[in-house]
Design a protein around this motif. Structure first.
Motif, PDB file in Angstrom:
ATOM      1  N   PHE A  12       0.863  -1.175   0.000  1.00 41.25           N
ATOM      2  CA  PHE A  12       0.000   0.000   0.000  1.00 41.25           C
ATOM      3  C   PHE A  12       0.903   1.229   0.000  1.00 41.25           C
ATOM      4  O   PHE A  12       2.064   1.166   0.416  1.00 41.25           O
ATOM      5  CB  PHE A  12      -0.881   0.043   1.254  1.00 41.25           C
ATOM      6  CG  PHE A  12      -2.177  -0.716   1.120  1.00 41.25           C
ATOM      7  CD1 PHE A  12      -3.028  -0.501   0.054  1.00 41.25           C
ATOM      8  CD2 PHE A  12      -2.550  -1.637   2.096  1.00 41.25           C
ATOM      9  CE1 PHE A  12      -4.225  -1.184  -0.052  1.00 41.25           C
ATOM     10  CE2 PHE A  12      -3.741  -2.319   2.003  1.00 41.25           C
ATOM     11  CZ  PHE A  12      -4.583  -2.092   0.923  1.00 41.25           C
ATOM     12  N   MET A  15      -0.479   8.226   1.557  1.00 37.99           N
ATOM     13  CA  MET A  15      -0.235   9.562   1.007  1.00 37.99           C
ATOM     14  C   MET A  15       0.201  10.568   2.072  1.00 37.99           C
ATOM     15  O   MET A  15       0.810  11.584   1.770  1.00 37.99           O
ATOM     16  CB  MET A  15      -1.500  10.084   0.308  1.00 37.99           C
ATOM     17  CG  MET A  15      -1.813   9.346  -0.978  1.00 37.99           C
ATOM     18  SD  MET A  15      -0.434   9.361  -2.146  1.00 37.99           S
ATOM     19  CE  MET A  15      -0.353  11.099  -2.548  1.00 37.99           C
ATOM     20  N   LYS A  91       5.648   3.674   1.392  1.00 38.95           N
ATOM     21  CA  LYS A  91       5.048   2.358   1.219  1.00 38.95           C
ATOM     22  C   LYS A  91       4.899   1.647   2.560  1.00 38.95           C
ATOM     23  O   LYS A  91       5.671   1.848   3.481  1.00 38.95           O
ATOM     24  CB  LYS A  91       5.896   1.507   0.279  1.00 38.95           C
ATOM     25  CG  LYS A  91       5.914   1.987  -1.168  1.00 38.95           C
ATOM     26  CD  LYS A  91       6.739   1.052  -2.037  1.00 38.95           C
ATOM     27  CE  LYS A  91       6.736   1.517  -3.485  1.00 38.95           C
ATOM     28  NZ  LYS A  91       7.542   0.608  -4.348  1.00 38.95           N
ATOM     29  N   PHE A 168      -8.913  -5.153  -4.661  1.00 40.59           N
ATOM     30  CA  PHE A 168      -8.551  -3.812  -5.115  1.00 40.59           C
ATOM     31  C   PHE A 168      -8.119  -3.903  -6.571  1.00 40.59           C
ATOM     32  O   PHE A 168      -7.138  -4.568  -6.888  1.00 40.59           O
ATOM     33  CB  PHE A 168      -7.427  -3.231  -4.250  1.00 40.59           C
ATOM     34  CG  PHE A 168      -7.798  -3.152  -2.801  1.00 40.59           C
ATOM     35  CD1 PHE A 168      -7.575  -4.220  -1.949  1.00 40.59           C
ATOM     36  CD2 PHE A 168      -8.390  -2.016  -2.300  1.00 40.59           C
ATOM     37  CE1 PHE A 168      -7.931  -4.153  -0.614  1.00 40.59           C
ATOM     38  CE2 PHE A 168      -8.734  -1.929  -0.959  1.00 40.59           C
ATOM     39  CZ  PHE A 168      -8.508  -3.005  -0.114  1.00 40.59           C
ATOM     40  N   CYS A 169      -8.882  -3.232  -7.452  1.00 38.53           N
ATOM     41  CA  CYS A 169      -8.668  -3.389  -8.893  1.00 38.53           C
ATOM     42  C   CYS A 169      -7.715  -2.362  -9.476  1.00 38.53           C
ATOM     43  O   CYS A 169      -6.910  -2.676 -10.344  1.00 38.53           O
ATOM     44  CB  CYS A 169     -10.005  -3.272  -9.632  1.00 38.53           C
ATOM     45  SG  CYS A 169     -11.282  -4.374  -9.013  1.00 38.53           S
ATOM     46  N   ASN A 170      -7.825  -1.129  -9.050  1.00 37.73           N
ATOM     47  CA  ASN A 170      -7.084  -0.052  -9.703  1.00 37.73           C
ATOM     48  C   ASN A 170      -5.993   0.563  -8.842  1.00 37.73           C
ATOM     49  O   ASN A 170      -4.904   0.826  -9.311  1.00 37.73           O
ATOM     50  CB  ASN A 170      -8.047   1.069 -10.128  1.00 37.73           C
ATOM     51  CG  ASN A 170      -9.062   0.590 -11.145  1.00 37.73           C
ATOM     52  OD1 ASN A 170      -8.712  -0.188 -12.018  1.00 37.73           O
ATOM     53  ND2 ASN A 170     -10.296   1.040 -11.019  1.00 37.73           N
ATOM     54  N   SER A 171      -6.297   0.807  -7.596  1.00 37.09           N
ATOM     55  CA  SER A 171      -5.393   1.619  -6.784  1.00 37.09           C
ATOM     56  C   SER A 171      -5.054   0.946  -5.465  1.00 37.09           C
ATOM     57  O   SER A 171      -5.865   0.221  -4.895  1.00 37.09           O
ATOM     58  CB  SER A 171      -6.033   2.988  -6.505  1.00 37.09           C
ATOM     59  OG  SER A 171      -5.212   3.761  -5.671  1.00 37.09           O
ATOM     60  N   ASN A 172      -3.835   1.162  -5.051  1.00 36.02           N
ATOM     61  CA  ASN A 172      -3.417   0.755  -3.711  1.00 36.02           C
ATOM     62  C   ASN A 172      -2.909   1.960  -2.914  1.00 36.02           C
ATOM     63  O   ASN A 172      -2.145   1.819  -1.969  1.00 36.02           O
ATOM     64  CB  ASN A 172      -2.345  -0.332  -3.786  1.00 36.02           C
ATOM     65  CG  ASN A 172      -1.097   0.150  -4.509  1.00 36.02           C
ATOM     66  OD1 ASN A 172      -1.124   1.169  -5.188  1.00 36.02           O
ATOM     67  ND2 ASN A 172      -0.009  -0.597  -4.378  1.00 36.02           N
ATOM     68  N   VAL A 173      -3.342   3.157  -3.320  1.00 39.23           N
ATOM     69  CA  VAL A 173      -2.943   4.399  -2.676  1.00 39.23           C
ATOM     70  C   VAL A 173      -3.975   4.775  -1.615  1.00 39.23           C
ATOM     71  O   VAL A 173      -5.142   5.040  -1.933  1.00 39.23           O
ATOM     72  CB  VAL A 173      -2.792   5.547  -3.692  1.00 39.23           C
ATOM     73  CG1 VAL A 173      -2.418   6.846  -2.967  1.00 39.23           C
ATOM     74  CG2 VAL A 173      -1.748   5.193  -4.738  1.00 39.23           C
ATOM     75  N   GLN A 175      -5.449   7.312   0.931  1.00 41.86           N
ATOM     76  CA  GLN A 175      -5.457   8.756   1.171  1.00 41.86           C
ATOM     77  C   GLN A 175      -5.552   9.040   2.675  1.00 41.86           C
ATOM     78  O   GLN A 175      -6.513   9.627   3.171  1.00 41.86           O
ATOM     79  CB  GLN A 175      -6.653   9.394   0.438  1.00 41.86           C
ATOM     80  CG  GLN A 175      -6.624   9.246  -1.056  1.00 41.86           C
ATOM     81  CD  GLN A 175      -5.508  10.052  -1.704  1.00 41.86           C
ATOM     82  OE1 GLN A 175      -5.038  11.032  -1.152  1.00 41.86           O
ATOM     83  NE2 GLN A 175      -5.082   9.634  -2.889  1.00 41.86           N
ATOM     84  N   LEU A 187     -11.065   2.296  -1.279  1.00 39.01           N
ATOM     85  CA  LEU A 187     -10.252   1.768  -2.372  1.00 39.01           C
ATOM     86  C   LEU A 187     -10.835   0.507  -2.996  1.00 39.01           C
ATOM     87  O   LEU A 187     -10.531   0.191  -4.146  1.00 39.01           O
ATOM     88  CB  LEU A 187      -8.842   1.447  -1.869  1.00 39.01           C
ATOM     89  CG  LEU A 187      -7.944   2.608  -1.439  1.00 39.01           C
ATOM     90  CD1 LEU A 187      -6.601   2.065  -0.990  1.00 39.01           C
ATOM     91  CD2 LEU A 187      -7.784   3.614  -2.555  1.00 39.01           C
ATOM     92  N   CYS A 189     -12.860  -2.346  -4.864  1.00 33.16           N
ATOM     93  CA  CYS A 189     -13.820  -2.456  -5.957  1.00 33.16           C
ATOM     94  C   CYS A 189     -14.787  -3.615  -5.709  1.00 33.16           C
ATOM     95  O   CYS A 189     -15.642  -3.924  -6.544  1.00 33.16           O
ATOM     96  CB  CYS A 189     -13.103  -2.647  -7.285  1.00 33.16           C
ATOM     97  SG  CYS A 189     -12.031  -4.100  -7.328  1.00 33.16           S
TER      98      CYS A 189
END
Length: 319
Positions: A12, A15, A91, A168-173, A175, A187, A189
């Motif tokens: 992960f 941010m 990270k 989680f399909c798109n992002s591992n960020v 916030q 996050l 999906c």
């Protein structure tokens, strides 16, 4: 769109709280100072209570463990936050992220029930003073403490299992500046409805049971104080629970604001401010609240220091 399970992703990315290096440096210094005060304040509180026999009562038994919990769950969050404020790499491994979330839920939830136990202790002390030694026995104190840890161990385990099944399909960020439930749910999906309901039930039950206990205790305390004829007696009775009431108000107001809402209402700015307050600031405030407003703790500090000076004088005489 294919789904990937969280175990197939390397890390992960947290941010954090700010983008500019200047702001990060200021926050680092501020949080470092707060964390040092937290460690010294809570460790000092535990040490004073352990060293002074006059404080070996149920109330200070609970206060010892409150200081331990504050120190522990602050240490779960703050050191990594300080690390991320100094480095460009933000990270955190999936195992590290879920471990952090697990212990944060365990320790934070236990604190809710511990504050309830402290409220019940104050209720017995003020409303039933003659029965206090009988009711608040050592056995009951340990039972309340063990029950708090057991219930929250179950809660954190269920939460971790529910969260670990998400995809989680798109992002591992993330916030956020630590691995909390709401920003991780955002996050996913996957369909998070079942996980949200289970988490909401456990967290809501925790808060409701503890708040009912605290509210009921303080309503009874209020009626008892109002029945006292002398003003001095009322002040003395109120002073025994004022510190706890202040600590409860600060803690629960931020927790309720941060958690008792659906994930769609998650607001990055507002939730981060609330999170900073209850993860970093409150653990620092609690030892100050319970010591600066507490004559018994102040007197205990004086007794311990005098005893230490006496020991030094004896050593000089013998040497």
């Amino acid at each position: 769109m294919g789904r990937r399970n969280i175990t197939h992703l390397p890390d992960f990315i947290l941010m954090g709280l700010a983008d500019s290096e200047e702001t990060q440096l200021v926050l680092f210094l501020l949080f470092l100072l707060i964390y040092l005060v937290t460690v010294l304040g809570n460790a000092g509180m535990v040490l004073i209570i352990r060293l002074d026999p006059h404080l070996h009562t149920p109330m200070y038994f609970f206060l010892t463990h409150l200081s331990f919990l504050d120190l522990s769950y602050s240490s779960v969050i703050t050191p990594r936050t300080l690390q991320h404020l100094l480095t460009s790499t933000k990270k955190i491994s999936f195992l590290g992220c879920f471990t952090q979330m697990y212990f944060f839920i365990l320790l934070g939830g236990t604190e809710c029930f511990l504050l309830s136990s402290m409220a019940y202790d104050r209720y017995v002390a003020i409303c039933k003073p003659l029965l206090y030694p009988v009711i608040m026995s050592t056995t009951l104190s340990y039972a309340l403490l063990a029950g708090s840890y057991t219930i929250c161990f179950m809660e954190s385990t269920v939460n971790a299992v529910c969260m670990s099944r998400l995809h989680f399909c798109n992002s591992n960020v993330i916030q956020h500046f630590f691995c909390d439930i709401s920003p991780i749910l955002v996050l996913s999906c996957s369909d998070t409805y079942v996980a949200e309901i289970i988490i909401f039930i456990f967290a809501g039950s925790n808060l409701i049971v503890s708040l009912i206990t605290i509210s009921g205790s303080y309503v009874s305390i209020l009626f008892t104080i109002l029945k006292i004829n002398s003003t001095a007696g009322k002040k003395r009775a109120f002073s025994t629970c004022a510190s706890h009431l202040l600590g409860v108000t600060i803690f629960y107001s931020t927790v309720i604001f941060a958690y008792l809402k659906p994930k769609e209402s998650y607001s990055l700015g507002k939730d981060q401010v609330a999170s900073v307050f209850y993860t970093i600031v409150i653990p620092m405030l609690n030892p100050l609240i319970y010591s600066l407003r507490n004559k018994e703790v102040k007197n205990a500090v004086i007794r311990v220091l005098k005893r230490r000076d006496g020991c030094r004088q004896l050593q000089k005489l013998w040497c």
